[in-house]
Write a protein that holds these residues in place. Structure first.
Motif, PDB file in Angstrom:
ATOM      1  N   PRO A 140      -8.156   0.875  -3.188  1.00  0.00           N
ATOM      2  CA  PRO A 140      -7.544   1.551  -1.888  1.00  0.00           C
ATOM      3  C   PRO A 140      -6.801   2.771  -2.152  1.00  0.00           C
ATOM      4  O   PRO A 140      -6.334   3.099  -3.067  1.00  0.00           O
ATOM      5  CB  PRO A 140      -6.472   0.477  -1.340  1.00  0.00           C
TER       6      PRO A 140
ATOM      7  N   TRP B  77       0.571   7.182   8.483  1.00  0.00           N
ATOM      8  CA  TRP B  77       0.854   6.313   9.560  1.00  0.00           C
ATOM      9  C   TRP B  77       2.431   5.868   9.664  1.00  0.00           C
ATOM     10  O   TRP B  77       2.753   5.811  10.741  1.00  0.00           O
ATOM     11  CB  TRP B  77       0.003   5.300   9.697  1.00  0.00           C
TER      12      TRP B  77
ATOM     13  N   ALA C 298      -5.720   6.281  10.089  1.00  0.00           N
ATOM     14  CA  ALA C 298      -4.828   5.851   9.000  1.00  0.00           C
ATOM     15  C   ALA C 298      -4.370   4.454   8.939  1.00  0.00           C
ATOM     16  O   ALA C 298      -4.624   3.779   7.987  1.00  0.00           O
ATOM     17  CB  ALA C 298      -3.609   6.586   9.078  1.00  0.00           C
TER      18      ALA C 298
ATOM     19  N   ALA D  63      -3.407   7.367   3.376  1.00  0.00           N
ATOM     20  CA  ALA D  63      -3.151   6.553   4.893  1.00  0.00           C
ATOM     21  C   ALA D  63      -2.047   5.962   5.218  1.00  0.00           C
ATOM     22  O   ALA D  63      -1.599   6.150   6.150  1.00  0.00           O
ATOM     23  CB  ALA D  63      -4.234   5.388   4.673  1.00  0.00           C
ATOM     24  N   ARG D  64      -1.480   5.244   4.110  1.00  0.00           N
ATOM     25  CA  ARG D  64      -0.254   4.396   4.374  1.00  0.00           C
ATOM     26  C   ARG D  64       0.898   5.481   4.710  1.00  0.00           C
ATOM     27  O   ARG D  64       1.876   5.365   5.643  1.00  0.00           O
ATOM     28  CB  ARG D  64       0.221   3.586   3.255  1.00  0.00           C
TER      29      ARG D  64
ATOM     30  N   ARG E 177     -13.927   1.180   5.485  1.00  0.00           N
ATOM     31  CA  ARG E 177     -13.369   2.437   5.212  1.00  0.00           C
ATOM     32  C   ARG E 177     -14.317   3.659   5.176  1.00  0.00           C
ATOM     33  O   ARG E 177     -14.071   4.845   5.583  1.00  0.00           O
ATOM     34  CB  ARG E 177     -12.680   2.332   3.856  1.00  0.00           C
TER      35      ARG E 177
ATOM     36  N   HIS F 110      -7.626   2.201   8.121  1.00  0.00           N
ATOM     37  CA  HIS F 110      -8.081   2.654   6.654  1.00  0.00           C
ATOM     38  C   HIS F 110      -7.231   1.743   5.895  1.00  0.00           C
ATOM     39  O   HIS F 110      -7.635   1.140   4.913  1.00  0.00           O
ATOM     40  CB  HIS F 110      -7.925   3.986   6.371  1.00  0.00           C
ATOM     41  N   ASP F 111      -5.744   1.644   6.131  1.00  0.00           N
ATOM     42  CA  ASP F 111      -4.889   0.795   5.345  1.00  0.00           C
ATOM     43  C   ASP F 111      -5.368  -0.803   5.612  1.00  0.00           C
ATOM     44  O   ASP F 111      -5.225  -1.352   4.594  1.00  0.00           O
ATOM     45  CB  ASP F 111      -3.354   1.168   5.835  1.00  0.00           C
TER      46      ASP F 111
END
Length: 714
Positions: A714, A362, A680, A358-359, A619, A683-684
């Motif tokens: 995570p 994005w 993303a 995710a991180r 999530r 989610h983060d």
């Protein structure tokens, strides 16, 4: 009995409304206008001058300039023939007056001025003028009709394809996409019928409001109305049919499935339509008539698109039930309803990728979008010449070029200056002393041609007598002829300098002044309207999602997508299509449509994510919401992009640029922002995106343990 009667009544009601509204497609010209006054800034000096011109010129007319061009010198015999040809133009219906043909100093051209009645069908009058001139002019002479009337006629002719060509291309594109999406025969037709019934009813309403003078309808507004209604109605229909298919698998009874689908779909559909309507109505804050007129017209269209998608389509699908989806008929399978969507398929795999990276996703996407946005500095949205508005062939443009080669560029399109009678000489001296002004005259009924030259020595005598200026309410009208072409940047700078020198002495109007005021007003409008639209849509999203963080996130990602779109558009316009620039309203329209419509898809996604988060946690809710809605939202984006792309078939620069910006922006938002970037980031952030609602601090009873596990890993 009631559950059968209500759908039948809805279908009959829409059928009647569409039957009445359908014939109005051929009657739009009766209430629409493409004349410059329809686009004037409401409070500008040029508008005030335009309103007062009939007081001085003796009638509300639009000037046309006839340009005769010959490769050889125009001799006296040929000039005599041209004089007779010009004189015959007075017999054309709608022509108020005709001046004699005047030869150019180089002897290779002649010009004549034709006053066209503003109440006449300008396009028809100019068309008759062109036909008659080409039939009667000497074979060695090329003839053009230019000036304000000529450009108005060319613009009207360019818009002539809206009723047929534009609508046909848009509907064909939508039908192809729907057949591919549904792989069904009947369902695409139902969705198209819903869109067309909405458009017919909207057009019926708008036509009568324009007839009553409540709304202003232009060719530009008409084209956007058609595209918006078809695109929006189809998008809302796609969302409803997807939910209805889902509910048919949950419920054996089609009535229960219908009500369940309506309950689930109405909130995101209403919210989506509400954001578009709110954004469009913000255009009422505009001081530019063309912007102000679009707001309510398009909002009415979106309102009927919403109404049709939530009444006509559900009624039709209820009547047909599962048969509407044939041959892919949904079967009752309540326990297996979500498994295939969540665990398999493209969007399930994308959701899984987001869960793992995710991180990184994005951050990379944000950097790429910011890089694309740097192209914004190359978007030259400071106005284009009137001769560049039509992208196809234009006799008026050819005539303007010929006129500039043989006469002062501003011949036939003077700068009008209204001053007090006692300030006539002072104002004339200021105007005549400016670089870029060839001559100055004062309007006078006593002078040949209706005006008398004004020099430093005063009004030039005619036959030993000084003509008396025409005076209205203590004011007189000066006419200044420009050296450069009236729609050039040089001419606009001359008008700006003239206004600076005159100060409060008088007000300046005419075609060039109108262009200056229109560009300045458009820039002012976008600086005012853009922040208002953002605030309004933000408030709607906060009410819908019961959150502050999620709406801010939606707005930021949508604005980032818009900036990247405009940056890429600038590169395409400048280096691929080689366009002459852009109207200042193009970024404003692109902003309103992309922010309002782009937020639509985020609403479709995030309302489903919130619904699933109440059961599964944030999530898991993001993964399931993306997996379930991915296909239908992508289909909706393709439909909207295709309908806006259809605007490019109309040979108008503004519509071509708007078509590219909105179509590209919708695709970027559909495939990148809504599919990858927004999920993303969400989610983060996890459950924090729902702050300050209860979901920000705890999950629902079913999803509490799931959310806690997600936050721990995570």
């Amino acid at each position: 009995m009631l559950r059968v009667f209500v759908p039948a009544l809805l279908i009959i009601g829409w059928l009647v409304a569409a039957s009445i509204g359908g014939p109005y497609f051929g009657k739009v010209d009766e209430v629409s206008s493409n004349e410059a006054t329809s686009y004037l800034p409401a409070s500008a000096d040029s508008t005030q001058v335009q309103q007062r011109l009939p007081d001085f010129l003796g009638g509300d007319t639009i000037p046309a300039i006839v340009v005769f061009v010959s490769d050889a010198d125009v001799d006296q015999q040929q000039l005599g023939e041209l004089q007779q040809v010009t004189k015959n133009l007075g017999d054309v219906p709608g022509v108020d007056s005709v001046s004699p043909a005047v030869p150019s100093k180089d002897g290779k051209a002649a010009e004549a001025f034709v006053a066209v009645d503003a109440d006449a069908d300008v396009e028809s009058v100019v068309s008759q003028l062109r036909d008659q001139l080409r039939a009667q002019a000497p074979a060695a002479v090329t003839v053009h009709v230019t000036g304000p009337a000529g450009f108005t006629a060319d613009l009207t002719e360019a818009f002539a394809g809206i009723d047929g060509l534009l609508l046909g291309v848009a509907l064909a594109a939508v039908l192809i996409i729907l057949v591919i999406v549904y792989r069904s025969l009947l369902l695409p037709l139902l969705v198209l019928i819903t869109s067309m019934f909405a458009l017919c009813t909207a057009l019926l309403t708008v036509w009568w409001l324009a007839k009553a003078g409540v709304l202003v309808l232009t060719g530009q507004t008409q084209g956007i109305l058609f595209i918006l209604v078809i695109g929006a109605a189809t998008d809302y229909s796609l969302l409803y049919t997807a939910r209805y298919r889902e509910e048919l698998r949950r419920h054996r009874d089609k009535s229960a499935a219908t009500w369940a689908a309506l309950r689930a779909a109405r909130e995101p559909i209403i919210a989506s339509a509400g954001t578009v309507i709110a954004g469009l109505l913000c255009l009422l804050l505009s001081d530019l008539n063309s912007n102000k007129s679009l707001g309510p017209v398009a909002a009415i269209g979106i309102g009927f698109a919403l109404l049709a998608a939530l009444t006509l389509l559900p009624a039709a699908l209820f009547a047909l039930g599962r048969v509407a989806f044939w041959p892919r008929t949904p079967r009752y399978a309540a326990h297996a309803i979500d498994a295939s969507a969540v665990d398999t398929g493209l969007y399930a795999r994308i959701a899984a990728l987001i869960g793992r990276r995710a991180r990184l996703l994005w951050i990379v996407i944000t950097v790429l979008l910011l890089a694309a946005a740097t192209g914004l500095s190359q978007l030259h949205a400071d106005g284009v010449a009137q001769s560049e508005l039509v992208t196809g062939p234009s006799d008026a443009r050819d005539g303007q070029n010929a006129l500039s080669q043989h006469f002062p560029g501003g011949s036939g399109s003077p700068v009008y200056i209204i001053v007090k009678q006692q300030d006539l000489q002072r104002a004339a001296d200021i105007a005549a002393g400016l670089d870029g002004i060839a001559s100055v005259s004062v309007t006078s009924a006593d002078a040949p041609g209706g005006s008398a030259p004004v020099t430093a020595d005063g009004i030039t005598p005619v036959r030993g007598k000084t003509p008396a200026p025409t005076v209205k309410d203590g004011d007189v009208l000066l006419q200044a002829t420009l050296k450069p072409a009236p729609d050039s940047a040089e001419a606009e700078q001359v008008v700006i300098n003239l206004r600076d020198q005159l100060g409060d002495l008088g007000i300046v109007g005419g075609a060039t002044a109108t262009a200056v005021d229109t560009n300045a007003t458009a820039i002012h409008d976008r600086n005012v309207i853009i922040p208002v639209v953002l605030v309004v849509i933000m408030l709607i999203l906060m009410l819908l999602l019961r959150s502050v963080i999620a709406p801010v996130l939606l707005i930021i990602t949508t604005v980032l997508s818009l900036a990247a779109t405009l940056g890429i558009s600038a590169l395409v316009f400048n280096h691929i299509l080689d366009l002459p620039g852009a109207d200042p309203s193009v970024p404003l329209y692109g902003f309103v449509f992309l922010v309002a419509l782009g937020v639509d898809y985020n609403i479709f996604l995030m309302t489903r994510v919130r619904e699933e988060s109440l059961e599964l946690g944030t999530r898991a809710g993001i993964a399931k919401g993306l997996a379930i809605t991915g296909g239908v939202i992508t289909s909706a984006g393709l439909v909207l992009a295709a309908t806006f792309a259809a605007l490019a078939v109309i040979p108008i620069l503004f519509l071509l640029q708007l078509a590219f910006i909105v179509a590209f922006g919708v695709l970027l938002d559909t495939f990148v922002v809504r599919t990858l970037l927004l999920p993303a980031i969400a989610h983060d952030l996890g459950h924090r995106i729902w702050w300050p609602s209860r979901l920000a601090s705890e999950s629902s009873r079913t999803g509490r343990r799931t959310e806690s596990k997600e936050l721990a890993n995570p």
